[in-house]
Design a protein around this motif. Structure first.
Motif, PDB file in Angstrom:
ATOM      1  N   VAL A 151     -21.426 -17.045  15.936  1.00 57.29           N
ATOM      2  CA  VAL A 151     -21.785 -18.334  15.352  1.00 57.29           C
ATOM      3  C   VAL A 151     -21.492 -18.329  13.853  1.00 57.29           C
ATOM      4  O   VAL A 151     -20.969 -19.306  13.308  1.00 57.29           O
ATOM      5  N   GLY A 152     -21.821 -17.233  13.185  1.00 57.94           N
ATOM      6  CA  GLY A 152     -21.547 -17.152  11.756  1.00 57.94           C
ATOM      7  C   GLY A 152     -20.071 -17.280  11.439  1.00 57.94           C
ATOM      8  O   GLY A 152     -19.676 -18.013  10.516  1.00 57.94           O
ATOM      9  N   LEU A 153     -19.233 -16.606  12.210  1.00 57.34           N
ATOM     10  CA  LEU A 153     -17.786 -16.686  11.985  1.00 57.34           C
ATOM     11  C   LEU A 153     -17.268 -18.089  12.291  1.00 57.34           C
ATOM     12  O   LEU A 153     -16.399 -18.605  11.579  1.00 57.34           O
ATOM     13  N   ALA A 154     -17.796 -18.719  13.348  1.00 57.97           N
ATOM     14  CA  ALA A 154     -17.405 -20.097  13.641  1.00 57.97           C
ATOM     15  C   ALA A 154     -17.830 -21.022  12.515  1.00 57.97           C
ATOM     16  O   ALA A 154     -17.081 -21.929  12.121  1.00 57.97           O
ATOM     17  N   ALA A 155     -19.022 -20.815  11.965  1.00 60.03           N
ATOM     18  CA  ALA A 155     -19.506 -21.656  10.873  1.00 60.03           C
ATOM     19  C   ALA A 155     -18.619 -21.521   9.639  1.00 60.03           C
ATOM     20  O   ALA A 155     -18.387 -22.504   8.919  1.00 60.03           O
ATOM     21  N   ILE A 156     -18.115 -20.324   9.373  1.00 61.03           N
ATOM     22  CA  ILE A 156     -17.181 -20.141   8.260  1.00 61.03           C
ATOM     23  C   ILE A 156     -15.949 -21.016   8.468  1.00 61.03           C
ATOM     24  O   ILE A 156     -15.504 -21.729   7.558  1.00 61.03           O
ATOM     25  N   GLN A 157     -15.406 -20.979   9.676  1.00 60.78           N
ATOM     26  CA  GLN A 157     -14.195 -21.766   9.958  1.00 60.78           C
ATOM     27  C   GLN A 157     -14.473 -23.260   9.937  1.00 60.78           C
ATOM     28  O   GLN A 157     -13.663 -24.043   9.423  1.00 60.78           O
ATOM     29  N   VAL A 158     -15.615 -23.678  10.485  1.00 59.91           N
ATOM     30  CA  VAL A 158     -15.955 -25.098  10.485  1.00 59.91           C
ATOM     31  C   VAL A 158     -16.160 -25.584   9.050  1.00 59.91           C
ATOM     32  O   VAL A 158     -15.694 -26.669   8.673  1.00 59.91           O
ATOM     33  N   ALA A 159     -16.840 -24.802   8.227  1.00 58.35           N
ATOM     34  CA  ALA A 159     -17.058 -25.194   6.833  1.00 58.35           C
ATOM     35  C   ALA A 159     -15.726 -25.390   6.114  1.00 58.35           C
ATOM     36  O   ALA A 159     -15.516 -26.384   5.414  1.00 58.35           O
ATOM     37  N   ARG A 160     -14.823 -24.440   6.285  1.00 61.18           N
ATOM     38  CA  ARG A 160     -13.519 -24.561   5.640  1.00 61.18           C
ATOM     39  C   ARG A 160     -12.756 -25.770   6.182  1.00 61.18           C
ATOM     40  O   ARG A 160     -12.053 -26.469   5.433  1.00 61.18           O
ATOM     41  N   HIS A 161     -12.888 -26.038   7.469  1.00 58.62           N
ATOM     42  CA  HIS A 161     -12.178 -27.145   8.109  1.00 58.62           C
ATOM     43  C   HIS A 161     -12.585 -28.494   7.518  1.00 58.62           C
ATOM     44  O   HIS A 161     -11.752 -29.399   7.410  1.00 58.62           O
ATOM     45  N   VAL A 162     -13.860 -28.612   7.125  1.00 58.81           N
ATOM     46  CA  VAL A 162     -14.339 -29.880   6.560  1.00 58.81           C
ATOM     47  C   VAL A 162     -14.280 -29.876   5.037  1.00 58.81           C
ATOM     48  O   VAL A 162     -14.752 -30.824   4.406  1.00 58.81           O
ATOM     49  N   GLY A 163     -13.692 -28.840   4.448  1.00 62.52           N
ATOM     50  CA  GLY A 163     -13.513 -28.805   3.003  1.00 62.52           C
ATOM     51  C   GLY A 163     -14.661 -28.217   2.225  1.00 62.52           C
ATOM     52  O   GLY A 163     -14.687 -28.296   0.990  1.00 62.52           O
ATOM     53  N   ALA A 164     -15.638 -27.608   2.922  1.00 64.08           N
ATOM     54  CA  ALA A 164     -16.765 -26.970   2.246  1.00 64.08           C
ATOM     55  C   ALA A 164     -16.411 -25.529   1.868  1.00 64.08           C
ATOM     56  O   ALA A 164     -15.367 -24.998   2.272  1.00 64.08           O
ATOM     57  N   ILE A 165     -17.292 -24.898   1.111  1.00 60.74           N
ATOM     58  CA  ILE A 165     -17.061 -23.546   0.592  1.00 60.74           C
ATOM     59  C   ILE A 165     -18.084 -22.607   1.231  1.00 60.74           C
ATOM     60  O   ILE A 165     -19.277 -22.648   0.897  1.00 60.74           O
ATOM     61  N   PRO A 166     -17.665 -21.761   2.181  1.00 51.61           N
ATOM     62  CA  PRO A 166     -18.621 -20.905   2.883  1.00 51.61           C
ATOM     63  C   PRO A 166     -18.967 -19.636   2.094  1.00 51.61           C
ATOM     64  O   PRO A 166     -18.090 -18.909   1.629  1.00 51.61           O
TER      65      PRO A 166
END
Length: 335
Positions: free
Chosen positions: A158-173
């Motif tokens: 889940v943590g690794l997916a959250a990193i990718q999702v954050a980057r996908h929406v332009g956020a900074i993980p």
């Protein structure tokens, strides 16, 4: 006959048993699938031990995720047909259905088409992780481009997916990990920054990274007293989302007199998967990310179905980075 993993009492991995069971035909609103791969989740360990939010009904199977091919459909099922490649999303109780087996019956609402270019192992590693991350980071609308997002226990699937999702929406993980051994792997996985919690002060590092502003959202599966520390790094008006309970101690509500105003809440992916319209949006979002290459599930290790107990022991050791997947061989699986 099918080979299913069942258990008759609470306990460690040793209670898991492979049995030959008559599966039968799917009922109304159900499908039967031939399982090719199974994604493992911490929730299944908690369920097996009796620490989950509902209890097993013995003999109990378990499992939330899988990928395979539709073998039969029950009455009233639309959009799925025999031979379709599919994946399973967590949208049911393990006391009623489970994915640990070579042929299983599941509710049709939990079965989604699998893109032809996504193999079963990757498909089994997707849905729990990416939908869990999708809810607080996308569906809620709380995270905006340029926002900092703190992701704790970030080496989990889940943590690794959250990193990718954050980057996908332009956020900074910003990822956290207890020891330095996983730091480079988290950076390689897309984290903009990694905080090693055994060596660094979390609020101080957050302030340093964000220029004193704090993070827009902290996404935490640990809970317990540590949430007060996380709260110190959240920007005024930000959000603390707790989606797990790895720390069994009581979780305090961050004290208003000590921190800037923030919203604290719990979350489970069932908020998405049991709502047809939300699930439709989540599936579209995740499939688009898979197709574009923005989302690439990381599989740490695979096991054979016959080694399910050993796979659970490996997950309990918490040494993995990414998903543990069990594969099913239909010409060699034995009880």
């Amino acid at each position: 006959m099918a080979t299913l993993v069942q258990f008759d009492r609470l306990g460690g991995p040793e209670v898991l048993t492979l049995r030959e069971v008559e599966v039968g035909a799917p009922g109304a609103g159900e499908v039967r699938i031939r399982v090719d791969a199974i994604g493992l989740n911490r929730a299944e360990i908690m369920y097996r031990e009796g620490g989950y939010f509902y209890q097993p009904v013995f003999p109990s199977t378990l499992g939330y995720e899988a990928a395979g091919v539709v073998e039969a459909v029950g009455e009233g099922v639309a959009g799925l047909a025999e031979g379709d490649p599919v994946a399973v999303v967590p949208a049911f109780l393990q006391s009623e259905y489970g994915t640990y087996g070579d042929h299983v019956i599941l509710p049709a609402m939990a079965v989604v088409p699998r893109p032809a270019d996504v193999d079963p192992v990757r498909a089994a590693a997707v849905w729990m992780a990416y939908i869990t991350a999708y809810g607080p980071l996308v569906e809620s609308g709380r995270v905006r481009p340029g926002d900092h997002v703190l992701i704790t226990a970030a080496s989990s699937s889940v943590g690794l997916a959250a990193i990718q999702v954050a980057r996908h929406v332009g956020a900074i993980p910003i990822a956290t990990t207890r020891g330095a051994g996983k730091k480079q792997r988290l950076l390689d996985a897309g984290a903009a920054h990694v905080i090693v919690t055994d060596e660094e002060d979390i609020p101080a590092r957050i302030k340093e990274i964000t220029g004193g502003e704090g993070v827009r959202l902290a996404f935490d599966p640990v809970a317990g007293p540590g949430v007060e520390t996380l709260a110190q790094g959240i920007a005024p008006g930000g959000f603390l989302v707790v989606y797990g309970a790895l720390d069994p101690r009581p979780t305090p509500l961050p004290r208003a007199q000590s921190f800037p105003a923030l919203t604290s809440s719990t979350y489970t992916l069932f908020e998405i998967t049991t709502d047809p319209e939300r699930l439709r949006r989540a599936v579209a979002f995740v499939n688009a990310g898979l197709a574009s290459g923005s989302f690439a599930p990381i599989v740490d290790r695979t096991y054979d179905l016959a080694d399910i107990a050993e796979a659970h022991r490996y997950m309990e050791a918490s040494g993995q980075v990414g998903k543990i997947v069990v594969t099913v061989s239909h010409d060699a699986t034995t009880a």
